[in-house]
Motif scaffolding. Structure first.
Motif, PDB file in Angstrom:
ATOM      1  N   GLN A 161      52.000  57.510  38.298  1.00  0.00           N
ATOM      2  CA  GLN A 161      52.059  56.168  37.690  1.00  0.00           C
ATOM      3  C   GLN A 161      51.227  55.172  38.492  1.00  0.00           C
ATOM      4  OE1 GLN A 161      54.713  58.259  37.858  1.00  0.00           O
ATOM      5  NE2 GLN A 161      56.481  57.344  36.854  1.00  0.00           N
ATOM      6  N   ASP A 191      53.454  48.179  41.055  1.00  0.00           N
ATOM      7  CA  ASP A 191      54.818  48.325  40.527  1.00  0.00           C
ATOM      8  C   ASP A 191      55.716  49.064  41.510  1.00  0.00           C
ATOM      9  OD1 ASP A 191      54.152  47.043  38.245  1.00  0.00           O
ATOM     10  OD2 ASP A 191      53.943  48.855  37.015  1.00  0.00           O
ATOM     11  N   ARG A 192      56.945  48.573  41.583  1.00  0.00           N
ATOM     12  CA  ARG A 192      57.907  49.204  42.483  1.00  0.00           C
ATOM     13  C   ARG A 192      58.754  50.210  41.706  1.00  0.00           C
ATOM     14  NH1 ARG A 192      59.369  43.317  44.991  1.00  0.00           N
ATOM     15  NH2 ARG A 192      58.144  43.469  46.901  1.00  0.00           N
ATOM     16  N   LYS A 193      58.847  51.405  42.244  1.00  0.00           N
ATOM     17  CA  LYS A 193      59.649  52.449  41.596  1.00  0.00           C
ATOM     18  C   LYS A 193      61.138  52.165  41.802  1.00  0.00           C
ATOM     19  CE  LYS A 193      59.256  56.667  43.348  1.00  0.00           C
ATOM     20  NZ  LYS A 193      58.735  58.012  43.635  1.00  0.00           N
ATOM     21  N   THR A 194      61.491  51.764  43.010  1.00  0.00           N
ATOM     22  CA  THR A 194      62.873  51.377  43.301  1.00  0.00           C
ATOM     23  C   THR A 194      62.848  50.143  44.201  1.00  0.00           C
ATOM     24  OG1 THR A 194      63.080  52.656  45.346  1.00  0.00           O
ATOM     25  CG2 THR A 194      63.603  53.823  43.306  1.00  0.00           C
ATOM     26  N   ASN A 249      60.415  51.413  46.847  1.00  0.00           N
ATOM     27  CA  ASN A 249      59.815  52.734  46.641  1.00  0.00           C
ATOM     28  C   ASN A 249      60.490  53.814  47.487  1.00  0.00           C
ATOM     29  OD1 ASN A 249      57.872  51.720  44.767  1.00  0.00           O
ATOM     30  ND2 ASN A 249      56.785  50.834  46.508  1.00  0.00           N
ATOM     31  N   ASP A 290      63.118  56.915  47.621  1.00  0.00           N
ATOM     32  CA  ASP A 290      63.666  57.907  46.691  1.00  0.00           C
ATOM     33  C   ASP A 290      65.124  58.219  47.010  1.00  0.00           C
ATOM     34  OD1 ASP A 290      61.112  58.751  45.218  1.00  0.00           O
ATOM     35  OD2 ASP A 290      60.537  58.908  47.322  1.00  0.00           O
TER      36      ASP A 290
END
Ligand SMILES: Nc1nc2c(ncn2[C@@H]2O[C@H](COP(=O)(O)OP(=O)(O)O)[C@@H](O)[C@H]2O)c(=O)[nH]1
Ligand SMILES: [Mg+2]
Ligand SMILES: [Zn+2]
Length: 360
Positions: free
Chosen positions: A11, A89-92, A111, A113
């Motif tokens: 992404q 964009d930040r995943k988390t 970011n 996990d």
């Protein structure tokens, strides 16, 4: 530097290509990189062309943190300096309420996990605090794993593990000792190429020691700025993302004793899904869950299906969330008033979000 080692993923790649295609000028070369270290005024960022220094941007609404992927331009004169252009964009995103009197969000890490929720088995173990961390982790989008340290100092840790299982249903729990090496092998499989694991927990529970144990050398002692606190204990003073030799990354953080939840609606739903279901099956929509007829909550409490601590904990945290919501509304109203007074155009929430993700 191969950025996939640092968690660069598909992404991000498509976003990056998008950015390159839509940029206005190709005069300056764009760089992408991940923030590894926060030194206050400056960040250390890893890029394909090695590590760079990045000044903290001055736009106040933007909180850059360790774990963020950023777009930069190289400095014309100094090879190891770069300038901020935008945030990817930040995943988390792991947040909490900032300390102090003002109601505001503090972003702790992005970011990530997997979050290791670290408590020590000798004196730090606190199920209610653990619950807050769990909720904040679910809210962040990362997966929580409970890591109980210093098992060498605790004779009855199985009891504590049982308690955690009851609170954190379906969450992995490990008891480890960096001193004896017990349980360390069992946590190694979480570290895989491109995966970021963050360590969160109070100061002194053994987070930095665990990083050193996993790396096999005292990397944080030599690279870290450390200071003695009043107890003569060494503590981490800033956040640092470290690449592990066998793959994966670990984010060490300074201790957080308390964790006041920021807006955590989804995290609450995740953790208290059973209660939400019960509430939905109460006879009356506006059930107070006290003495109302057909109250599913009271019924479940009586039968033992719902534990009293779990229910009390929901009530307490729910109250806190409501309180926070009210305070935010108040703040928004006050802001509106002040801004209409000075005829300042209101910068709404959307504007800030757009700024964070699209303003390259
Ligand atoms: N007995 C014992 N002590 C530990 C263990 N892990 C860390 N410690 C000690 O706990 C203290 C705090 O450790 P540190 O890693 O700095 O904690 P942090 O503040 O969470 O980073 C140090 O004195 C460590 O030597 C462990 O597994 N067993
Ligand atoms: Mg530390
Ligand atoms: Zn009810």
């Amino acid at each position: 530097m191969d950025l996939t080692l640092y968690g660069w993923h598909e992404q991000l790649e498509s976003q990056w290509i998008e950015i390159l295609n839509h940029r206005e000028t190709i005069e300056k070369e764009l760089l992408r990189g991940r923030i590894l270290l926060d030194y206050g005024q400056r960040f250390k960022v890893v890029t394909e062309n090695g590590e760079k220094w990045l000044e903290r941007p001055t736009q106040s609404a933007l909180q850059l943190v360790v774990g963020d992927w950023v777009i930069m331009t190289a400095d014309e004169y100094q090879e190891d300096e770069a300038h901020f252009e935008g945030l990817m964009d930040r995943k988390t995103k792991f947040s909490r309420m900032a300390s102090g009197t003002e109601i505001k969000e503090q972003i702790v890490a992005t970011n990530v996990d997997i979050v290791f929720l670290v408590q020590s088995l000798n004196k730090d173990f606190n199920p209610r605090r653990l619950e807050r961390y769990l909720i904040a982790t679910w809210e962040s989008g990362a997966t929580p794993v409970v890591v109980l340290t210093k098992s060498d100092l605790c004779d009855d840790f199985l009891k504590h593990i049982q308690t955690v299982h009851e609170i954190a249903v379906g969450v992995d729990v490990h008891a480890i000792s960096s001193l004896t090496g017990a349980g360390i092998e069992a946590i190694k499989p979480y570290f895989k190429k491109g995966i970021t694991v963050a360590l969160l927990g109070s100061s002194g529970v053994g987070k930095s020691t665990l990083v050193n144990t996993l790396i096999g050398s005292d990397i944080l002692e030599t690279q870290d700025i450390r200071e003695d606190d009043s107890k003569g204990r060494h503590t981490t003073t800033h956040r640092e993302l470290v690449l592990l030799p066998e793959g994966g990354m670990i984010l060490d953080t300074p201790g957080m004793r308390s964790l006041a939840l920021w807006d955590a609606e989804e995290g609450m739903s995740h953790h208290f899904g059973d209660i939400e279901q019960l509430i939905a099956s109460c006879k009356f929509n506006n059930c107070g869950h006290k003495h109302e007829p057909g109250c599913a909550v009271q019924k479940a409490l009586k039968s033992g299906q719902l534990k009293h601590e779990h229910w009390e904990s929901w009530r307490k945290l729910q109250r806190e969330q409501k309180h926070l919501e009210q305070k935010m509304k108040q703040k928004e109203r006050a802001l509106d008033k002040a801004q209409s007074h000075y005829h300042v155009k209101r910068e709404n929430k959307n504007r800030i979000i757009r700024h964070e993700s699209e303003d390259y």
